[in-house]
Design a protein around this motif. Sequence first.
Motif, PDB file in Angstrom:
ATOM      1  N   PHE A   1       0.832  -1.200   0.000  1.00 49.25           N
ATOM      2  CA  PHE A   1       0.000   0.000   0.000  1.00 49.25           C
ATOM      3  C   PHE A   1       0.871   1.257   0.000  1.00 49.25           C
ATOM      4  CE2 PHE A   1      -2.371   3.177   2.639  1.00 49.25           C
ATOM      5  CZ  PHE A   1      -3.369   3.468   1.721  1.00 49.25           C
ATOM      6  N   ILE A   2       1.930   1.254   0.800  1.00 49.95           N
ATOM      7  CA  ILE A   2       2.841   2.401   0.859  1.00 49.95           C
ATOM      8  C   ILE A   2       3.652   2.505  -0.434  1.00 49.95           C
ATOM      9  CG2 ILE A   2       4.868   3.356   2.028  1.00 49.95           C
ATOM     10  CD1 ILE A   2       3.782   2.036   4.614  1.00 49.95           C
ATOM     11  N   GLY A   3       4.153   1.368  -0.899  1.00 54.49           N
ATOM     12  CA  GLY A   3       5.019   1.371  -2.069  1.00 54.49           C
ATOM     13  C   GLY A   3       4.309   1.746  -3.354  1.00 54.49           C
ATOM     14  N   GLN A   4       3.074   1.265  -3.528  1.00 54.05           N
ATOM     15  CA  GLN A   4       2.348   1.561  -4.757  1.00 54.05           C
ATOM     16  C   GLN A   4       1.480   2.797  -4.640  1.00 54.05           C
ATOM     17  OE1 GLN A   4       0.389  -2.213  -5.716  1.00 54.05           O
ATOM     18  NE2 GLN A   4       2.085  -2.652  -7.110  1.00 54.05           N
ATOM     19  N   GLY A   5       1.043   3.120  -3.455  1.00 52.03           N
ATOM     20  CA  GLY A   5       0.321   4.368  -3.238  1.00 52.03           C
ATOM     21  C   GLY A   5      -0.918   4.508  -4.092  1.00 52.03           C
ATOM     22  N   SER A   6      -0.952   5.527  -4.938  1.00 54.86           N
ATOM     23  CA  SER A   6      -2.141   5.817  -5.732  1.00 54.86           C
ATOM     24  C   SER A   6      -2.457   4.731  -6.744  1.00 54.86           C
ATOM     25  CB  SER A   6      -1.974   7.157  -6.462  1.00 54.86           C
ATOM     26  OG  SER A   6      -0.877   7.103  -7.353  1.00 54.86           O
ATOM     27  N   SER A   7      -1.483   3.877  -7.067  1.00 51.80           N
ATOM     28  CA  SER A   7      -1.720   2.802  -8.042  1.00 51.80           C
ATOM     29  C   SER A   7      -1.753   1.438  -7.367  1.00 51.80           C
ATOM     30  CB  SER A   7      -0.635   2.820  -9.123  1.00 51.80           C
ATOM     31  OG  SER A   7       0.645   2.540  -8.567  1.00 51.80           O
ATOM     32  N   PHE A   8      -2.165   1.407  -6.102  1.00 56.78           N
ATOM     33  CA  PHE A   8      -2.239   0.144  -5.357  1.00 56.78           C
ATOM     34  C   PHE A   8      -3.017  -0.905  -6.135  1.00 56.78           C
ATOM     35  CE2 PHE A   8      -4.655  -2.630  -2.484  1.00 56.78           C
ATOM     36  CZ  PHE A   8      -3.629  -3.193  -1.731  1.00 56.78           C
ATOM     37  N   LEU A   9      -2.406  -2.082  -6.274  1.00 58.62           N
ATOM     38  CA  LEU A   9      -3.042  -3.203  -6.951  1.00 58.62           C
ATOM     39  C   LEU A   9      -3.423  -4.268  -5.928  1.00 58.62           C
ATOM     40  CD1 LEU A   9      -0.650  -3.568 -10.033  1.00 58.62           C
ATOM     41  CD2 LEU A   9      -2.944  -2.582 -10.009  1.00 58.62           C
ATOM     42  N   SER A  10      -4.628  -4.737  -6.001  1.00 57.16           N
ATOM     43  CA  SER A  10      -5.114  -5.767  -5.092  1.00 57.16           C
ATOM     44  C   SER A  10      -4.303  -7.048  -5.254  1.00 57.16           C
ATOM     45  CB  SER A  10      -6.589  -6.065  -5.396  1.00 57.16           C
ATOM     46  OG  SER A  10      -6.943  -7.366  -4.984  1.00 57.16           O
ATOM     47  N   PRO A  11      -3.649  -7.533  -4.191  1.00 57.63           N
ATOM     48  CA  PRO A  11      -2.933  -8.805  -4.297  1.00 57.63           C
ATOM     49  C   PRO A  11      -3.846  -9.961  -4.698  1.00 57.63           C
ATOM     50  CG  PRO A  11      -2.189  -7.603  -2.373  1.00 57.63           C
ATOM     51  CD  PRO A  11      -3.388  -6.857  -2.908  1.00 57.63           C
ATOM     52  N   ARG A  12      -5.076  -9.934  -4.206  1.00 61.12           N
ATOM     53  CA  ARG A  12      -6.021 -11.005  -4.560  1.00 61.12           C
ATOM     54  C   ARG A  12      -6.330 -10.976  -6.050  1.00 61.12           C
ATOM     55  NH1 ARG A  12     -11.527 -11.951  -5.337  1.00 61.12           N
ATOM     56  NH2 ARG A  12     -11.957  -9.706  -5.230  1.00 61.12           N
ATOM     57  N   ALA A  13      -6.734  -9.827  -6.564  1.00 52.86           N
ATOM     58  CA  ALA A  13      -7.098  -9.725  -7.981  1.00 52.86           C
ATOM     59  C   ALA A  13      -5.880  -9.955  -8.875  1.00 52.86           C
ATOM     60  CB  ALA A  13      -7.723  -8.369  -8.272  1.00 52.86           C
ATOM     61  N   TYR A  14      -4.753  -9.404  -8.484  1.00 55.76           N
ATOM     62  CA  TYR A  14      -3.530  -9.587  -9.268  1.00 55.76           C
ATOM     63  C   TYR A  14      -3.164 -11.073  -9.337  1.00 55.76           C
ATOM     64  CZ  TYR A  14       1.334  -9.150 -10.785  1.00 55.76           C
ATOM     65  OH  TYR A  14       2.524  -9.275 -11.477  1.00 55.76           O
ATOM     66  N   GLY A  15      -3.199 -11.745  -8.184  1.00 56.42           N
ATOM     67  CA  GLY A  15      -2.823 -13.152  -8.153  1.00 56.42           C
ATOM     68  C   GLY A  15      -3.689 -14.009  -9.057  1.00 56.42           C
TER      69      GLY A  15
ATOM     70  N   ARG B   1      -7.346  -3.888 -17.383  1.00 54.79           N
ATOM     71  CA  ARG B   1      -8.154  -3.167 -16.397  1.00 54.79           C
ATOM     72  C   ARG B   1      -9.533  -3.791 -16.252  1.00 54.79           C
ATOM     73  NH1 ARG B   1     -12.073   0.696 -16.509  1.00 54.79           N
ATOM     74  NH2 ARG B   1     -12.086   2.240 -14.820  1.00 54.79           N
ATOM     75  N   THR B   2     -10.139  -4.189 -17.369  1.00 54.85           N
ATOM     76  CA  THR B   2     -11.465  -4.805 -17.319  1.00 54.85           C
ATOM     77  C   THR B   2     -11.432  -6.127 -16.562  1.00 54.85           C
ATOM     78  OG1 THR B   2     -12.085  -3.766 -19.428  1.00 54.85           O
ATOM     79  CG2 THR B   2     -13.374  -5.683 -18.715  1.00 54.85           C
ATOM     80  N   TYR B   3     -10.454  -6.976 -16.883  1.00 60.86           N
ATOM     81  CA  TYR B   3     -10.291  -8.243 -16.156  1.00 60.86           C
ATOM     82  C   TYR B   3     -10.106  -7.977 -14.668  1.00 60.86           C
ATOM     83  CZ  TYR B   3      -9.879 -12.007 -19.665  1.00 60.86           C
ATOM     84  OH  TYR B   3     -10.125 -12.965 -20.615  1.00 60.86           O
ATOM     85  N   TYR B   4      -9.201  -7.069 -14.362  1.00 60.10           N
ATOM     86  CA  TYR B   4      -8.856  -6.762 -12.977  1.00 60.10           C
ATOM     87  C   TYR B   4     -10.078  -6.286 -12.199  1.00 60.10           C
ATOM     88  CZ  TYR B   4      -6.727  -4.198  -9.078  1.00 60.10           C
ATOM     89  OH  TYR B   4      -6.402  -3.712  -7.829  1.00 60.10           O
ATOM     90  N   ASN B   5     -10.832  -5.344 -12.759  1.00 56.61           N
ATOM     91  CA  ASN B   5     -11.998  -4.803 -12.060  1.00 56.61           C
ATOM     92  C   ASN B   5     -13.096  -5.843 -11.881  1.00 56.61           C
ATOM     93  OD1 ASN B   5     -11.083  -2.216 -11.510  1.00 56.61           O
ATOM     94  ND2 ASN B   5     -11.711  -1.418 -13.500  1.00 56.61           N
ATOM     95  N   ASP B   6     -13.266  -6.726 -12.864  1.00 53.33           N
ATOM     96  CA  ASP B   6     -14.267  -7.790 -12.720  1.00 53.33           C
ATOM     97  C   ASP B   6     -13.909  -8.725 -11.572  1.00 53.33           C
ATOM     98  OD1 ASP B   6     -15.803  -6.818 -14.766  1.00 53.33           O
ATOM     99  OD2 ASP B   6     -15.107  -8.249 -16.270  1.00 53.33           O
ATOM    100  N   ILE B   7     -12.615  -9.057 -11.455  1.00 56.74           N
ATOM    101  CA  ILE B   7     -12.177  -9.909 -10.350  1.00 56.74           C
ATOM    102  C   ILE B   7     -12.322  -9.173  -9.029  1.00 56.74           C
ATOM    103  CG2 ILE B   7     -10.222 -11.152  -9.340  1.00 56.74           C
ATOM    104  CD1 ILE B   7      -9.149 -11.501 -12.228  1.00 56.74           C
ATOM    105  N   LEU B   8     -11.873  -7.925  -9.009  1.00 55.03           N
ATOM    106  CA  LEU B   8     -11.899  -7.131  -7.780  1.00 55.03           C
ATOM    107  C   LEU B   8     -13.310  -6.991  -7.236  1.00 55.03           C
ATOM    108  CD1 LEU B   8      -9.985  -5.375  -5.972  1.00 55.03           C
ATOM    109  CD2 LEU B   8     -10.725  -3.428  -7.355  1.00 55.03           C
ATOM    110  N   ASN B   9     -14.286  -6.844  -8.137  1.00 56.03           N
ATOM    111  CA  ASN B   9     -15.671  -6.622  -7.725  1.00 56.03           C
ATOM    112  C   ASN B   9     -16.540  -7.874  -7.820  1.00 56.03           C
ATOM    113  OD1 ASN B   9     -15.692  -3.592  -7.258  1.00 56.03           O
ATOM    114  ND2 ASN B   9     -14.859  -3.674  -9.330  1.00 56.03           N
TER     115      ASN B   9
ATOM    116  N   MET C   1      -7.686  -3.931   3.751  1.00 53.93           N
ATOM    117  CA  MET C   1      -6.676  -3.268   2.938  1.00 53.93           C
ATOM    118  C   MET C   1      -7.037  -3.300   1.462  1.00 53.93           C
ATOM    119  SD  MET C   1      -4.065  -1.398   3.213  1.00 53.93           S
ATOM    120  CE  MET C   1      -3.531  -1.682   4.899  1.00 53.93           C
ATOM    121  N   GLU C   2      -7.711  -4.375   1.039  1.00 51.22           N
ATOM    122  CA  GLU C   2      -8.202  -4.428  -0.339  1.00 51.22           C
ATOM    123  C   GLU C   2      -9.188  -3.290  -0.577  1.00 51.22           C
ATOM    124  OE1 GLU C   2      -7.939  -6.924  -2.897  1.00 51.22           O
ATOM    125  OE2 GLU C   2      -6.365  -8.078  -1.901  1.00 51.22           O
TER     126      GLU C   2
END
Length: 249
Positions: free
Chosen positions: A46-60, A93-101, A120-121
């Motif tokens: 969260f600190i390292g990526q800041g404004s571009s934080f990527l969800s570890p769950r969705a990314y994985g 982005r579309t894949y990522y947001n579908d997983i995230l939500n 944190m997610e």
Amino acid sequence: MIILLFFLTHWYLSVLMQTLFLHRYAAHQMFTMSKGWEKVFYILTFIGQGSSFLSPRAYGIMHRLHHAHADTDQDPHSPDFSRNLVDMMWKTRTYYNDILNNRDSIPAKYKKGVPNWEFMEWLGDRWPVRIAWGTAYTLFYIQFATSPWLFLLLPFHFFMGPVHGAIINWYAHRYGYTNFKVNDTAKNLLPFDFLMMGESYHNNHHKFGGRANFGGFRWHEFDPAYPLLRLLNRLRIIKLRFGRDEAYM
């Protein structure tokens, strides 16, 4: 000088957390750690990526799909099925947001064992939080920038995580050299990876998807993240799974 140091610190901390926590841990489970240390890594990401934080769950989950379907129409980010870099990143982005939500229909096997600290997610994905990070970067530049040209670096701060993803997912499937024959276009982008903490050894990684050391197959291939993993293993913060040379799926 202060701005350059700030930019380099943000760049390398962001890519380090992406390669260690999101990629090697969340996606590939190359090592294990306690739930307490997992939360520490969430906070560091969260600190390292800041404004571009990527969800570890969705990314994985998304990255596992990439390995299982690399360079096919089911790959979340394949240059072969995108008109250009922007088109590929929009699909990502579309894949990522579908997983995230939780709008996806991805089989459960791709979701097994991914980290998921719900608070944190949620926090990292809030727009007010992202805007606050971006404001902080901007104020830092206003205070310390010695030339208006330096403000051209700000967009990289705002979108650091996606920029790192674009470098590998597009350019490391277009340019570079190969050590191994694989069933996709993955290449080693840089002979010596000074930029991406080992991530640019993409051909090596696609051949040995469970191997924690992405480099080491040629004399000039050095994976800067691997010695850190060995140190964390010696300190018993993580436990490396040595000898895992197979792909995740």
